[in-house]
Design a protein around this motif. Structure first.
Motif, PDB file in Angstrom:
ATOM      1  N   HIS A   1       0.833  -1.199   0.000  1.00  0.00           N
ATOM      2  CA  HIS A   1       0.000   0.000   0.000  1.00  0.00           C
ATOM      3  C   HIS A   1       0.867   1.248   0.000  1.00  0.00           C
TER       4      HIS A   1
ATOM      5  N   HIS B   1       1.217   3.986   1.856  1.00  0.00           N
ATOM      6  CA  HIS B   1       1.762   4.760   2.980  1.00  0.00           C
ATOM      7  C   HIS B   1       3.271   4.896   2.818  1.00  0.00           C
TER       8      HIS B   1
ATOM      9  N   HIS C   1       5.825   2.162   3.566  1.00  0.00           N
ATOM     10  CA  HIS C   1       5.735   0.889   2.827  1.00  0.00           C
ATOM     11  C   HIS C   1       6.071   1.082   1.348  1.00  0.00           C
TER      12      HIS C   1
ATOM     13  N   HIS D   1      -7.143  -1.608   4.636  1.00  0.00           N
ATOM     14  CA  HIS D   1      -6.373  -0.631   5.431  1.00  0.00           C
ATOM     15  C   HIS D   1      -6.594   0.790   4.896  1.00  0.00           C
TER      16      HIS D   1
ATOM     17  N   ASP E   1      -0.224  -3.668   6.016  1.00  0.00           N
ATOM     18  CA  ASP E   1      -1.053  -3.234   7.148  1.00  0.00           C
ATOM     19  C   ASP E   1      -2.490  -3.636   6.832  1.00  0.00           C
TER      20      ASP E   1
ATOM     21  N   ASP F   1       1.885   4.510  10.979  1.00  0.00           N
ATOM     22  CA  ASP F   1       1.076   5.499  10.267  1.00  0.00           C
ATOM     23  C   ASP F   1      -0.103   5.996  11.087  1.00  0.00           C
TER      24      ASP F   1
HETATM   25 ZN   LIG Z   1      -0.135   1.717   6.452  1.00  0.00          ZN
END
Ligand SMILES: [Zn+2]
Ligand SMILES: [Zn+2]
Lengths: 562, 344
Positions: free
Chosen positions: B33, B35, B38, B89, B110, B328
């Motif tokens: 994902h 974020h 990541h 997520h 996540d 996060d």
């Molecule tokens: Zn995340």
């Protein structure tokens, strides 16, 4: 119970005094008198002794939550508060109890004291199951006697006063002794707090003391004193004692001693009993109870800053040991004797003297002490100096003398209530009011004379307790003063040997050095990684006796915030 | 042979010669994902879920070498069969399923269990080995249903309107912000977004997620009476900055799973803390792990030690993976430089 838990959550959630005041007013406006009676008790600092041993609570929480003991322990480490941890791991329940605060305290919680573990482990889960999470946390805090919330007694007083349409000084007066252990709050005592003023109320009765006047911290540098406070000659200056603030009340042929927590402590200090003879009825004296070893005849000699003789006042820890004792045998009384260092006169010949100017109260106090002529009642000496700088120099002897600094009291000020500022202010001018042991993690080369030395340091504290394996050091302060040149050179050479990484003039070092850091103020800060900002940090001493693991944690700093 | 191992660059699949969410630049990356901790810049090649394309390009650059795959569709690379499955997520977040020689591994990135309407809900995927996060891996973390949290936010906002105060809600600008926008009662008053939030709103809207109309906070003048009724969504880093001055008298709050604890709530120094997380809570983690049927569990970022020990006590073969993923739920600005603010 639910309403009071709601109030607690509201008070806990905000830092604004106005919001806290509004929350309390709203609560008192709707609470039944018997519930309000207990609410006032807890909010103004009353704490019944612990009702259930903590060990039993923990075991029960482990059992009811179905967690393994280590998992409960990990949770506790993460939360840091037992009541909160238990409330977070127990199964969540809808709130089914209709009972109010008073009924919970009187019928359900107080009777738990002294019960067998067997009974407790049957009864407590039944009680817990009736409460939603906020009420459950509150309930456990009440059981463990750890209820605390950030409201001052003054604020509680204001909430009650505005609701009842009374002067808040009157409410403060009525509240004195309310949280004493011997007092059990009930509807009648609450209604008395908020009742309309009666005509004979000003006349003191029994052993009632006056609300204590409390000091504010003065953290400005001495250079600003003249501008802030005016000339030193307008001020009555005394040492700030590290003892128990107390009022000695003599009325109707009897003597009462009250601590600042408004607890009756007469029986804890039998050596003061003899004052019943020397003090006339209608006398109330404000002062400090300290442990006193009498090598010297008078307080002036003992506190002569020039004197190199050991001070006669003994560390607070000794007094604390004595308070911790259940019984006071002769040996203790001989080894840890106390005196009252008197600094104010609140009542004289049955009259309230709080509206007399400070200087006048002091003169009269000295006469009272002289006439009493009893070695357990000594005047707290008045210090004189040419100006603020002279006093600042004298203040440097504080640590050696075993005092916390100085008290500054305007000579023309009246005696206020709590932390009020409208009748004059008492300032406490403490030496290094705050200190923590911190770890040096970055060093930077200095400027000018120190340009070649690593003289500017960044200090960190741990973000968890020693038991937690994953804790890390969080930087929270920079300091560059406080070390001697020799110490600084030594630190410099250690920094060079333990440098891990260099960023221009800054070196990160392998944590190995611990310093006691002093600072003048502390506040929440979103700009700092630690969440905390300190004012005027400086190194007090190099703790070569401490390892990095023994340095303080963020929790220590957070405690100072209160 | 292990399908995924921990290497200094990131989680590595030796059979397929690629990295999952690497924290150092590598040739081939597969991304769970977008974020910042990541999905990082500098990789030669990116493979991600189709649903994350908009957001990945917005954050890492329009010109990254990105290949996408719809949820559930398989791709075989050097004998490793790879597919993405919703992680619930944030928009586009995926679990990565790897199959090789009859062995199935799933890397969760996540994840969150409760569906929130802003991204495809979490789907358990059967596997032999499950790589799980553990951000909230302690039994003290149990979430209320989100409807309850949104009701609390609405109440707080309404109470502020009654007092004539602006309501400033701090939260992570990607994911949490849009989830809140999607969930709150938009009829209560005007909604403003900070410059770090507004571009992400656009990406969500482009992906077909309904968000109520938002004004860019920079367009509203200081002392505009509208502010006294407004809800302002801003990243935590905006707190305490001069940006806040324009709101005059305001109440502030913070939305994060960490707000479950009184201490973190108080340390944050805001008026209110709302317990709202885009990660699984403790029961959620245990449920997800059980659903995979995995006998082996690799635990990454969060409470590694606790979760590993607990799973071992339940008879699973669990071990920890050390990673450099961040948090996060916090104000992790260093991991979050990737999107430009809207210019006023
Ligand atoms: Zn995340
Ligand atoms: Zn993560």
């Amino acid at each position: 119970m639910k309403d009071f838990a709601g109030l607690y959550a509201e008070l806990d959630a905000t830092t604004s005094s106005n919001a806290k005041l509004a929350a309390m007013q709203a609560y008192f406006a709707q609470a039944a008198p018997q519930d309000a009676a207990w609410a006032v008790y807890f909010l103004s600092g009353g704490r019944p002794r612990q009702l259930v041993p903590v060990r039993i609570l923990r075991e029960l929480a482990v059992e009811v939550s179905g967690l393994t003991p280590w998992l409960f322990e990990e949770s506790y480490q993460a939360v840091g508060d037992l009541a909160e941890t238990i409330s977070l791991v127990l199964p969540e329940n809808p709130h089914t109890s209709e009972a109010g605060l008073a009924q919970w305290i009187e019928d359900k919680l107080l009777p738990l004291r002294g019960e067998t573990p067997d009974y407790l482990s049957r009864q407590l889960p039944l009680l817990w199951a009736q409460l939603d999470r906020p009420s459950l946390m509150l309930c456990i805090k009440l059981i463990t006697g750890s209820f605390r919330v950030g409201v001052s007694k003054l604020l509680v007083t204001r909430a009650l006063a505005s609701m009842a349409g009374l002067d808040s000084k009157r409410v403060a007066q009525r509240l004195v002794g309310y949280t004493d252990l011997s007092n059990r709050p009930d509807a009648a005592s609450y209604l008395k707090l908020i009742a309309p003023e009666s005509s004979d109320e000003h006349a003191q009765r029994g052993g009632q003391p006056y609300p204590f006047f409390l000091a504010h911290a003065l953290a400005q540098p001495v250079e600003q004193f003249e501008a802030l406070l005016g000339p030193a000659s307008h001020w009555q200056v005394e040492w700030k004692w590290d003892g128990i603030r107390a009022q000695v009340v003599k009325r109707d042929g009897r003597l009462w001693v009250w601590s600042r927590g408004e607890e009756l402590v007469t029986e804890r200090f039998p050596e003061l009993d003899s004052l019943v003879h020397g003090l006339p009825d209608g006398t109330v004296i404000d002062g400090e109870i300290v442990v006193w070893k009498t090598a010297r005849p008078s307080t002036e000699d003992a506190f002569d800053p020039q004197s190199s003789a050991p001070p006669a006042v003994q560390p607070f820890a000794l007094l604390q040991q004595r308070i911790g004792r259940k019984t006071l045998d002769k040996k203790i009384l001989e080894e840890v004797p106390v005196v009252v260092l008197a600094y104010d006169l609140l009542e004289w010949q049955g009259e309230d003297w709080r509206n007399q100017p400070q200087a006048r109260r002091r003169t009269q106090l000295e006469q009272v002490i002289a006439r009493c002529n009893n070695p357990v009642l000594l005047p707290s000496p008045v210090l004189t100096g040419e100006d603020w700088f002279d006093l600042a120099r004298q203040r440097e002897a504080s640590r050696r003398l075993g005092v916390e600094g100085m008290m500054l009291k305007a000579r023309d000020a009246l005696y206020g209530v709590g932390r009020t500022k409208d009748m004059g202010v008492w300032w406490k001018w403490k030496v290094d009011p705050f200190s923590v042991d911190a770890v040096l993690i970055y060093a930077q080369r200095g400027h000018g004379r120190r340009a070649s030395l690593y003289s500017d340091y960044t200090f960190a504290v741990w973000d968890g307790p020693p038991e937690s394996s994953q804790r890390a050091l969080v930087p929270f302060a920079k300091a560059y003063s406080g070390l001697t040149d020799a110490e600084m050179r030594e630190v410099d050479s250690i920094v060079r040997k333990t440098t891990v990484e260099k960023f221009g003039p800054v070196s990160s070092v392998k944590p190995s050095l611990v310093f006691e850091l002093g600072f003048e103020g502390i506040a929440l800060s979103r700009r700092h990684k630690s969440g905390i900002a300190v004012r005027f940090p400086r190194m007090l001493r190099w703790r070569q006796d401490k390892t990095v693991d023994e340095a303080d944690s963020l929790a220590t700093l957070q405690d100072l915030l209160a | 042979m292990d399908l995924v191992i921990a290497r200094p660059e990131g989680l590595y699949c030796p059979a397929g010669d690629f990295y999952i969410d690497p924290w150092r630049p590598v040739e081939r990356s597969v991304i769970t994902h977008a974020h910042g901790d990541h999905a990082r810049t500098g990789n030669g090649h990116y493979l991600a879920s189709s649903a994350s394309e908009g957001i990945l390009r917005a954050r890492l650059g329009q010109d990254i070498n990105l290949q996408t795959l719809p949820y559930g569709q398989r791709l075989t690379h050097q004998g490793v069969t790879l597919s993405f499955h919703p992680a619930g997520h944030v928009l586009g977040s995926a679990q990565i399923r790897l199959e090789y020689g009859g062995e199935v591994w799933v890397a969760s990135g996540d994840y969150k269990i409760e569906p929130d309407g802003t991204c495809a809900p979490f789907e358990p995927v059967r596997c032999h080995t499950f790589i799980t996060e553990s951000t909230f891996g302690l039994p003290i973390y149990r979430w209320q249903p989100q409807a309850q949290v949104f009701a609390e936010i609405n109440q707080w906002w309404q109470a502020n309107i009654a007092l004539g105060k602006a309501s400033v809600l701090f939260c992570y600008s990607f994911g949490k912000a849009q989830r809140i926008l999607h969930g709150i009662d938009e009829t209560l008053g005007p909604i403003l977004s900070h410059g770090a939030v507004e571009p992400l709103n656009r990406v969500y809207r482009d992906a077909g997620v309904y968000l109520p109309p938002t004004l860019y906070a920079g367009d509203v003048k200081k002392n505009d009476p509208l502010l006294r009724q407004a809800l302002i969504i801003a990243p935590p880093s905006a707190g305490g900055s001069s940006w806040m001055r324009r709101f005059g008298d305001y109440s502030d709050s913070f939305a994060s799973g960490w707000m479950r604890l009184r201490g973190t709530r108080r340390r944050r120094g805001v008026d209110r803390g709302f317990v709202l997380s885009d990660h699984a809570d403790w029961p959620g983690l245990l449920w997800a792990i059980e659903q995979t049927g995995a006998e082996r569990v690799m635990v990454t970022h969060g409470s590694i030690g606790v979760l590993v020990r607990h799973l071992r006590e339940r008879g699973l073969d669990a071990q920890g993976f050390n990673t450099e993923y961040g948090d996060d739920e916090e104000d992790n600005t260093t991991a979050e430089p990737a999107i430009a603010e809207v210019q006023p």
